[in-house]
Design a protein around this motif. Structure first.
Motif, short mmCIF file in Angstrom:
data_model
loop_
_atom_site.label_atom_id
_atom_site.label_comp_id
_atom_site.label_asym_id
_atom_site.label_seq_id
_atom_site.Cartn_x
_atom_site.Cartn_y
_atom_site.Cartn_z
N ALA A 181 0.96 -1.13 0.10
CA ALA A 181 -0.07 0.04 0.00
C ALA A 181 0.91 1.12 -0.08
CB ALA A 181 -0.82 -0.22 1.12
N ALA A 182 1.94 1.40 0.83
CA ALA A 182 2.80 2.30 0.72
C ALA A 182 3.65 2.46 -0.65
CB ALA A 182 3.68 2.28 1.79
N ASP A 183 3.93 1.54 -1.41
CA ASP A 183 4.49 1.66 -2.73
C ASP A 183 3.64 2.16 -3.61
OD1 ASP A 183 6.69 1.14 -4.20
OD2 ASP A 183 5.34 -0.35 -5.16
N ALA A 184 2.28 1.60 -3.46
CA ALA A 184 1.12 2.22 -4.45
C ALA A 184 1.02 3.63 -4.05
CB ALA A 184 0.26 1.75 -4.10
N ALA A 185 1.48 4.16 -2.95
CA ALA A 185 1.36 5.62 -2.76
C ALA A 185 2.46 6.51 -3.12
CB ALA A 185 0.88 5.77 -1.40
N ALA A 186 3.50 5.58 -3.55
CA ALA A 186 4.92 6.15 -3.56
C ALA A 186 4.92 6.89 -5.12
CB ALA A 186 6.07 5.12 -3.71
N GLY A 187 4.43 8.05 -5.31
CA GLY A 187 4.41 8.89 -6.72
C GLY A 187 3.20 9.35 -6.79
N PRO A 188 3.34 10.42 -7.69
CA PRO A 188 1.76 11.29 -8.09
C PRO A 188 1.23 10.24 -8.73
CG PRO A 188 4.05 12.28 -8.36
CD PRO A 188 4.46 11.10 -8.28
N PRO A 189 -0.41 10.21 -8.43
CA PRO A 189 -1.46 9.31 -9.22
C PRO A 189 -1.16 9.65 -10.54
CG PRO A 189 -2.21 10.48 -7.08
CD PRO A 189 -0.83 11.22 -7.46
N ALA A 190 -0.83 10.65 -11.12
CA ALA A 190 -0.84 10.74 -12.50
C ALA A 190 0.25 9.98 -13.08
CB ALA A 190 -0.57 12.31 -12.97
N GLN A 191 1.25 9.82 -12.20
CA GLN A 191 2.30 8.72 -12.97
C GLN A 191 2.11 7.20 -12.48
OE1 GLN A 191 5.95 10.23 -11.55
NE2 GLN A 191 5.80 11.92 -12.77
N GLY A 192 0.92 6.90 -12.00
CA GLY A 192 0.49 5.38 -11.45
C GLY A 192 1.20 5.03 -10.31
N GLY A 193 1.77 5.94 -9.37
CA GLY A 193 2.28 5.38 -8.20
C GLY A 193 3.46 4.64 -8.17
N HIS A 194 3.77 3.94 -7.35
CA HIS A 194 4.74 2.74 -7.43
C HIS A 194 6.27 3.48 -7.60
CE1 HIS A 194 1.67 -0.47 -6.88
NE2 HIS A 194 1.10 0.52 -7.73
N ARG A 195 6.33 4.52 -7.33
CA ARG A 195 7.70 5.22 -7.62
C ARG A 195 8.92 4.53 -7.09
NH1 ARG A 195 8.40 11.60 -6.93
NH2 ARG A 195 7.60 11.68 -9.14
N TYR A 196 8.73 4.00 -5.83
CA TYR A 196 9.91 3.29 -5.10
C TYR A 196 10.00 2.07 -6.00
CZ TYR A 196 12.54 0.65 -1.75
OH TYR A 196 13.40 -0.08 -0.83
N SER A 197 9.17 1.06 -6.05
CA SER A 197 9.63 -0.22 -6.70
C SER A 197 10.03 -0.14 -8.25
CB SER A 197 8.45 -1.20 -6.76
OG SER A 197 7.49 -0.65 -7.09
N ARG A 198 9.41 0.91 -8.78
CA ARG A 198 9.97 1.12 -10.37
C ARG A 198 11.14 1.67 -10.33
NH1 ARG A 198 5.04 4.43 -10.70
NH2 ARG A 198 6.56 6.14 -11.72
N GLN A 199 11.48 2.63 -9.47
CA GLN A 199 12.78 3.20 -9.54
C GLN A 199 14.03 1.95 -9.16
OE1 GLN A 199 12.91 6.75 -7.06
NE2 GLN A 199 12.06 8.07 -8.76
N VAL A 200 13.81 1.10 -8.19
CA VAL A 200 14.60 0.13 -7.85
C VAL A 200 14.68 -0.78 -9.18
CG1 VAL A 200 14.78 -1.95 -6.25
CG2 VAL A 200 14.20 0.11 -5.27
N ALA A 201 13.61 -1.20 -9.72
CA ALA A 201 13.64 -2.03 -10.94
C ALA A 201 14.66 -1.36 -11.88
CB ALA A 201 12.32 -2.29 -11.51
N GLU A 202 14.46 -0.21 -12.16
CA GLU A 202 15.12 0.71 -13.08
C GLU A 202 16.68 0.61 -13.01
OE1 GLU A 202 15.47 3.03 -17.12
OE2 GLU A 202 14.45 1.36 -16.26
#
Length: 346
Positions: A181-202
């Motif tokens: 739930a925290a990962d889903a909130a990590a990032g602006p909704p316009a970008q779909g959230g999940h900023r943390y896990s997406r950046q780690v994957a990148e």
């Protein structure tokens, strides 16, 4: 931009057995974490003499950065001495009016990014009108120097494996797990959230490409909290079991989610994961974190130069970054909102 200083802002860690419990109580204050959970985490710290290597590693980074920039460099922490409130007060007494802030996390998310904004705002409020303006530097998960340092660490770790399994070793990247739930909130909704896990994957993708790995995995470590709360998975130890079942003879584990070694790295990876790999008969090599590499301090100087000299940002990835804030104001009002978080020692 006229700037008087650089503040290195980090999580903090105990530097003696008597520090451990008060440090952990600082970490979990207001979260309702049961004492027995703190007892378990405290045992991990006491296993290493009650000392986290994190403060020492940060002091080494600061010493290297001082050789690269012509600014005073200060050190402050969220949870242990030197506390950021005390450091900002020292900066005000020294006449610092504007400073850049390097937070020791490469990624977005609440604990990795926005909570550092909260730290800045809290420290300035504690100091009052004399507090300097504080400008936090951006995320650096895809900076070429961060990627290069991690890539060389992977290469060096692979070379420590027996020659018979070296080429077949699976590359596995780890980062600190957080509630889904925290990962889903990590990032602006316009970008779909999940900023943390997406950046780690990148970051993992970029490092894997740099070392020429055709395949790699991204897994997680250090989860805590009740089992009914979903966290990012799979866990590193569980993943070793899966790889063993597929006949993988060895692994190179790269803690790309961490800047420096601290208790969670040396306990979860060097102790628990390594012991599980030995039980399974798998070769195990753990890559170093990027912080001690001289290129890491070079990167900090480059990030500062983006503000000091209008230097062009260097970024390798396609994933949106972020992280630049002024006086603790977050980069977006609805970005990386806090979720109920269990203990995160570092």
């Amino acid at each position: 931009m006229n700037v008087d200083a650089l503040l290195v802002l980090s999580f903090g860690g105990p530097e003696g057995p008597e520090d451990v419990r008060p440090f952990l109580e600082n970490v979990v204050r207001g979260r309702g974490v049961p004492p027995e959970r703190l007892d378990a985490v405290e045992r991990h710290y006491q296993h290493f003499g009650g000392v986290s290597p994190l403060n020492a590693r940060n002091r080494e980074i600061i010493a290297a950065v001082r050789e690269r920039i012509e600014l005073p460099v200060y050190f402050g922490n969220r949870n242990w001495h030197p506390m950021v409130e005390d450091t900002v007060a020292e900066m005000a007494r020294d006449g610092v009016r504007r400073a850049l802030v390097f937070a020791t996390s490469a990624y977005g998310g609440y604990s990795a990014c926005r909570q550092y904004d909260d730290d800045i705002a809290r420290a300035r409020e504690a100091v009052g009108e004399q507090a300097p303006e504080l400008v936090k530097l951006r995320h650096f998960f895809d900076h070429p120097l961060f990627v290069a340092a991690n890539a060389d660490a992977v290469r060096a770790a692979r070379q420590t494996l027996p020659a018979a399994v070296r080429d077949a070793a699976r590359l596995v990247f780890t980062a600190h797990s957080i509630p889904t739930a925290a990962d889903a909130a990590a990032g602006p909704p316009a970008q779909g959230g999940h900023r943390y896990s997406r950046q780690v994957a990148e970051a993992a993708r970029l490092v894997a490409a740099e070392v020429g790995a055709e395949e790699h995995d991204v897994v997680w470590q250090s989860r805590s909290g009740p089992p009914q709360v979903p966290w990012l998975e799979p866990d590193i130890v569980d993943h070793l079991d899966v790889l063993h079942g597929k006949g993988v003879p060895a692994v190179v584990v790269a803690p790309v989610g961490f800047v420096s070694d601290h208790v969670e790295v040396i306990w979860d990876l060097d102790t628990e994961a390594r012991e599980r790999a030995e039980e399974l008969g798998m070769g195990f090599a753990r890559a170093a974190t990027a912080g001690p590499d001289p290129r890491f301090a070079d990167m900090v100087a480059e990030l500062a130069a983006e503000h000091l000299h209008d230097a062009a940002p260097r970024e390798l990835g396609d994933e949106p970054g972020g992280g630049c804030t002024v006086n603790g104001a977050p980069c977006a009002v609805d970005c990386c909102l806090p979720a109920r978080r269990p203990v995160r020692p570092e």
